[in-house]
Each structure stands twice: as structure tokens, then as C-alpha cells.
Design a protein around this motif. Sequence first.
Motif, PDB file in Angstrom:
ATOM      1  N   SER A 138      66.183  24.968  76.079  1.00 33.81           N
ATOM      2  CA  SER A 138      66.947  25.633  77.143  1.00 33.81           C
ATOM      3  C   SER A 138      67.583  26.927  76.630  1.00 33.81           C
ATOM      4  N   SER A 139      68.113  26.898  75.396  1.00 26.85           N
ATOM      5  CA  SER A 139      68.723  28.099  74.824  1.00 26.85           C
ATOM      6  C   SER A 139      67.671  29.156  74.515  1.00 26.85           C
ATOM      7  N   ALA A 140      66.499  28.713  74.068  1.00 27.07           N
ATOM      8  CA  ALA A 140      65.415  29.664  73.776  1.00 27.07           C
ATOM      9  C   ALA A 140      64.963  30.368  75.051  1.00 27.07           C
ATOM     10  N   LYS A 141      64.923  29.637  76.153  1.00 27.44           N
ATOM     11  CA  LYS A 141      64.543  30.250  77.434  1.00 27.44           C
ATOM     12  C   LYS A 141      65.599  31.256  77.878  1.00 27.44           C
ATOM     13  N   GLN A 142      66.859  30.895  77.696  1.00 26.89           N
ATOM     14  CA  GLN A 142      67.921  31.824  78.061  1.00 26.89           C
ATOM     15  C   GLN A 142      67.833  33.093  77.226  1.00 26.89           C
ATOM     16  N   PHE A 143      67.491  32.932  75.953  1.00 25.39           N
ATOM     17  CA  PHE A 143      67.295  34.094  75.080  1.00 25.39           C
ATOM     18  C   PHE A 143      66.211  35.005  75.638  1.00 25.39           C
ATOM     19  N   LEU A 144      65.069  34.439  75.993  1.00 24.50           N
ATOM     20  CA  LEU A 144      63.957  35.248  76.518  1.00 24.50           C
ATOM     21  C   LEU A 144      64.321  35.889  77.853  1.00 24.50           C
ATOM     22  N   TYR A 230      54.821  40.285  70.824  1.00 24.15           N
ATOM     23  CA  TYR A 230      54.580  39.392  69.686  1.00 24.15           C
ATOM     24  C   TYR A 230      55.868  39.214  68.866  1.00 24.15           C
ATOM     25  N   ALA A 231      56.525  40.320  68.557  1.00 20.87           N
ATOM     26  CA  ALA A 231      57.742  40.260  67.738  1.00 20.87           C
ATOM     27  C   ALA A 231      58.839  39.452  68.421  1.00 20.87           C
ATOM     28  N   LEU A 232      58.947  39.573  69.747  1.00 22.38           N
ATOM     29  CA  LEU A 232      59.945  38.798  70.480  1.00 22.38           C
ATOM     30  C   LEU A 232      59.592  37.312  70.439  1.00 22.38           C
ATOM     31  N   GLY A 233      58.298  36.998  70.559  1.00 23.14           N
ATOM     32  CA  GLY A 233      57.861  35.607  70.453  1.00 23.14           C
ATOM     33  C   GLY A 233      58.137  35.040  69.069  1.00 23.14           C
ATOM     34  N   ALA A 234      57.858  35.833  68.025  1.00 25.05           N
ATOM     35  CA  ALA A 234      58.125  35.393  66.653  1.00 25.05           C
ATOM     36  C   ALA A 234      59.615  35.177  66.438  1.00 25.05           C
ATOM     37  N   THR A 235      60.434  36.019  67.052  1.00 23.97           N
ATOM     38  CA  THR A 235      61.893  35.860  66.972  1.00 23.97           C
ATOM     39  C   THR A 235      62.312  34.544  67.630  1.00 23.97           C
ATOM     40  N   CYS A 236      61.707  34.238  68.769  1.00 24.59           N
ATOM     41  CA  CYS A 236      62.018  32.994  69.484  1.00 24.59           C
ATOM     42  C   CYS A 236      61.650  31.777  68.629  1.00 24.59           C
ATOM     43  N   ILE A 237      60.521  31.858  67.921  1.00 27.04           N
ATOM     44  CA  ILE A 237      60.107  30.765  67.035  1.00 27.04           C
ATOM     45  C   ILE A 237      61.133  30.574  65.918  1.00 27.04           C
ATOM     46  N   TYR A 238      61.646  31.674  65.392  1.00 28.54           N
ATOM     47  CA  TYR A 238      62.682  31.577  64.361  1.00 28.54           C
ATOM     48  C   TYR A 238      63.917  30.857  64.913  1.00 28.54           C
ATOM     49  N   LEU A 239      64.301  31.184  66.151  1.00 30.28           N
ATOM     50  CA  LEU A 239      65.479  30.561  66.752  1.00 30.28           C
ATOM     51  C   LEU A 239      65.276  29.066  66.953  1.00 30.28           C
ATOM     52  N   THR A 262      59.661  21.802  65.858  1.00 26.94           N
ATOM     53  CA  THR A 262      60.584  21.804  66.997  1.00 26.94           C
ATOM     54  C   THR A 262      60.016  20.924  68.088  1.00 26.94           C
ATOM     55  N   ASN A 263      60.779  20.714  69.138  1.00 26.72           N
ATOM     56  CA  ASN A 263      60.329  19.857  70.239  1.00 26.72           C
ATOM     57  C   ASN A 263      60.525  20.598  71.554  1.00 26.72           C
ATOM     58  N   VAL A 264      59.445  21.179  72.070  1.00 29.75           N
ATOM     59  CA  VAL A 264      59.521  21.891  73.341  1.00 29.75           C
ATOM     60  C   VAL A 264      58.432  21.365  74.267  1.00 29.75           C
ATOM     61  N   SER A 265      58.569  21.635  75.544  1.00 31.79           N
ATOM     62  CA  SER A 265      57.576  21.186  76.521  1.00 31.79           C
ATOM     63  C   SER A 265      56.246  21.897  76.299  1.00 31.79           C
ATOM     64  N   ASN A 266      55.172  21.264  76.743  1.00 33.64           N
ATOM     65  CA  ASN A 266      53.838  21.852  76.585  1.00 33.64           C
ATOM     66  C   ASN A 266      53.730  23.206  77.275  1.00 33.64           C
ATOM     67  N   ASN A 267      54.351  23.310  78.448  1.00 37.50           N
ATOM     68  CA  ASN A 267      54.254  24.556  79.214  1.00 37.50           C
ATOM     69  C   ASN A 267      54.958  25.706  78.492  1.00 37.50           C
ATOM     70  N   PHE A 268      56.132  25.417  77.937  1.00 39.17           N
ATOM     71  CA  PHE A 268      56.857  26.460  77.216  1.00 39.17           C
ATOM     72  C   PHE A 268      56.107  26.846  75.944  1.00 39.17           C
ATOM     73  N   ALA A 269      55.509  25.860  75.287  1.00 43.30           N
ATOM     74  CA  ALA A 269      54.720  26.139  74.082  1.00 43.30           C
ATOM     75  C   ALA A 269      53.550  27.062  74.409  1.00 43.30           C
ATOM     76  N   LYS A 270      52.925  26.850  75.570  1.00 42.99           N
ATOM     77  CA  LYS A 270      51.804  27.709  75.972  1.00 42.99           C
ATOM     78  C   LYS A 270      52.254  29.157  76.142  1.00 42.99           C
ATOM     79  N   VAL A 271      53.422  29.347  76.744  1.00 41.88           N
ATOM     80  CA  VAL A 271      53.949  30.708  76.928  1.00 41.88           C
ATOM     81  C   VAL A 271      54.183  31.368  75.573  1.00 41.88           C
ATOM     82  N   LEU A 272      54.828  30.633  74.660  1.00 39.69           N
ATOM     83  CA  LEU A 272      55.121  31.195  73.345  1.00 39.69           C
ATOM     84  C   LEU A 272      53.840  31.504  72.574  1.00 39.69           C
TER      85      LEU A 272
END
Length: 508
Positions: A138-144, A230-239, A262-272
Motif C-alpha cells: 500500500s505504501s509503495a503504491k502511494q509512493f508511485l 525504469y529508475a522509478l521502478g527500481a527505486t520502488c523495489i528498493y523501498l 517481498t510480498n505483493v499482489s500478482n497484479n502489482f508485481a506485473k506493473v513493477l
Amino acid sequence: MSVIYCLNPNCENPQNDTKTKKCRSCQSDLILHKRYVAIKKIGRGGFGTTYLAVDMAQKNQYCVVKQLELGSTSPEAQRTALDLFAREAKTLAKLDHDQIPKLLDYFEEREQFYLIQDFVLGKDLEKEIKKGGIYQESSAKQFLRQMLPVLKYVHSQKVIHRDIKPGNILRAKQTNKLFLIDFGAVKEQANTQLMSQNPQSAFTKISVGTMGFAPPEQLAMRPVYASDIYALGATCIYLLTGKAPKDLCDNTTGELAWEKYTNVSNNFAKVLNKMLELDVRKRFASADDVITALDLVPYEQELAGSMVNLSTAKDTTAEEEDDITIASSTSQNLADAIRKRKEKLSGNPTTPKVVPSVLPPTQPKVQLTPELIIQDYRQGHRNFSQQTLSELDLQGLKLAGASFSQSKLIGVNLQKANLYRTNFYNANLAQANLSQANLQRAELYRANLKNADLQGADLAGANLTSAILKDANLGGANLKGAKVDEEQLKSAKTNWRTILPDGKRKWW
């Protein structure tokens, strides 16, 4: 201030006390451009050294001084550096966004070159993770959701940042707003050609960005707008993992093997994963594309969440039964819409799926108190979704960026609270006191605000789509830029002090 820094790059002892106007070591003037006094070294990167400074011409207001350092004495390298400096200054001067520190001034003095920018008090996300721990989904989504509109704006100005990483994203201490900082690596596409012509320059590193966060095409000095994606996605992975991309890289494929950490939903993983495609042709091409993809994710998860509520609800009041019925109906509509959209995209009709027997566990029923909410929020836990918080006294609390999605907040007191970008999706705020609250850009989609007190509340840019506003008091509220229609406003109470979505006041 207890220390003044000498800005002479060759000074052997740059720290001075406040009782002198000239450096005790090299005799250089300590007051830059007759107004700026450097008091703390913030860091190095990009073009040179960055200092926290005081602007004596603006009542000792804080600012940031970035000093360009010439890494080479060759005339060619110096010309390249000066050209890049001028380009950066022009780039920053045209960027006008409330999540980008504003360029205040730039000039040459004592054969050195300086940029002066707004100072934002806060902590970068790298330090935030090291101190407070990793993000949940949820926090990662808010970040994006906070950063993607900034990226969209930057790209609309024909600018590629080229160095997006946790250390270059700052969270303001007072508002929790995220700022994209350190545009020392920002250059227009024309700069790439300049650097390619002079690959041995001391400034070649500027065009590359930071290893691990920069995609292959950027490392090859051919960056595109999708390089920032890509860089924003990599930043999200770090978070989400707390691990640098270089520690997650698959030695065989070069891809980031992050999902096991980490533990995220399949749909969010696809976006990342689509943000992190090594092949730029398969990656999201724009920030808008990512925003669109993220918008679908919550709907699918809300569907799952509503099914969980239905399966676990046993002892309910009549009001709760009504809520569940509405949720079920909404979920079915969303399910139909999602299924039809997927059929349209794939070209293959699908049959409705049976609800799985094994469902995600619901949140534990913990009775939250104002003290627990404050404690959790300060520790970085900001998901208060699906909670019963009715009648709580939360007056004046700072809860910016928190999520109260689908929570019961009937009669809650949130007067003068800071609820900037707070998520109240489908929450029940009937009879709540939200007077003078900061609800700028708050998510109030389908929220129940019946009989709520919103007098003097700041709802600028808030999403009130499908929200229930019957008899809500909007006297003196600021609705500039808010998503709300005329029928909703007719059902609410407004007066001549109410600022409507078009920025004008009500007129009889």
C-alpha cells in the motif's frame, strides 16, 4: 548557525566560526554573492558540492547552494562543464512544480559557478528505509501515485532526469510530500550528443546516472523518457526490499530478481516488472501508461477485499448489512468491467471465475485508539483500512498520506487535521467533523460524507467522484480543482464563501 563554510574548493580548512567574514585559512570572502552564507555541507554528487545556506537578503531564509566543480583543467573539459551548467540552470528555471525545489538564482563568482535552490527540510527515502524499515504494498503504491505525476510533468518539459533513486527523492518533514531533487543529472536530449562527442570528459558520469537504477540504454548513453520509468521502478523495489538493485540482479538474465524478498499482489508485481523491462520496447513508454495500469490494480483488489468481507461477516447490524450489499453490488460491477476490459484486450471471451475457497486473511480486529494511531503513523505504518474508528477524537492530527480505505469513521473528529493525500476510498465519514481540515488531493471516491461538517476545509484537488454529500456543510470550503459534479454540490450546503471547482465563489 555555529559554522560558516568557505566555498574555495582549494581551501585546506574550510570550516570557520561565525565571528569572521573572511576564511581564517585562505582569506576568501565567506559571504557568497553578497548574500549567501554556507553553514552545512549536505553532500557531493552531479556537478559538485551542495551546501545548506542562509540567504541574508531574505531574512535569513534557508536555501541550498550547489557549487559546480571543474574536474579537469583542460579548456575543452571546462567548456563542456560550463555548457552543462548553463543547460542545467535553464532546465531548472523552466521547471515549475510543487514537488520540485525551485531554482532561485544562478551565477558565476570567483571563477566558480553556483545554483541557488529552495531548501526542503526532510529526509531522503534511502535514509527513511534504513531507519524505519521497508514499505508494504500500500505504501509503495502511494509512493508511485505521488511520483508518477511529477515524472509526467518533467517529461512534458522535454527533460529526462537520469538519476532517479531513493537518495534523490526527499520526504518533507512537515507535510510528508515527496520532492524530486538533485537535478544535477538533468539534461535535455541534446546533451546526450554533446557528451557522446566527448566521452573522456570528467563529466561523462553525469550522463550515466547511478549504477543499478539506470537501464541499459541509459548506460549506453542513449536515454529516453522510459529510462526514468525504469529508475522509478527500481527505486520502488528498493523501498519494498531494502536492497540495492545490484544485490538483486540475476547474473544470467540481468533482470532484478526481487519478488522473493517481498510480498505483493500478482497484479502489482506485473506493473513493477513492466517498469523494469530491460528491453525499452517492452517497458511502459510513459508515466501516464503506468498510472493507467495502477488504476486497475486497486479495483481488482477491492473486489477480493469485498468478497472477504462477505465471507466473514456473521453478526451485523442492519446498517452494516446495507453496507455489505452495496459493496457486493459494486464489486460485481467492477468484476464485470474488469472481465470485459480483459476480453477486449485479449480478444478472447472469458467465463466468470468461481470465487476461490481460500481467501486472503482479513486484518485482525484490533480496537485502535488515537494514541495507537499516532504511534503507528510515526513508525511508518499508515494503513488503517477496514477499521472501525467511529467517534474517535483525532482533532489536529498529522495523518497525511495515510489510508482509511473502507473504514467506519462515523462521527469521528478530524477538525484541523492534516489529511493531505489521505485515502478515504469508500469510507463512511457520515457526521464526521472535518472542519478546517487539510484535505488537499485526498482520495474520497465513493466516501459517505452525509451530514459531515466540512466548513472551511481545504479540498483543493480532492477526488470526490461518487461521494455522498447529502447535507454535508461545505460553507467556506475550498473545492478548487476538486472532482465533484453539480448534482453532488446541490445536495450539500454551500454559501458565498465556498470556492467552487472552477476557482470561483458561489453566485446567486
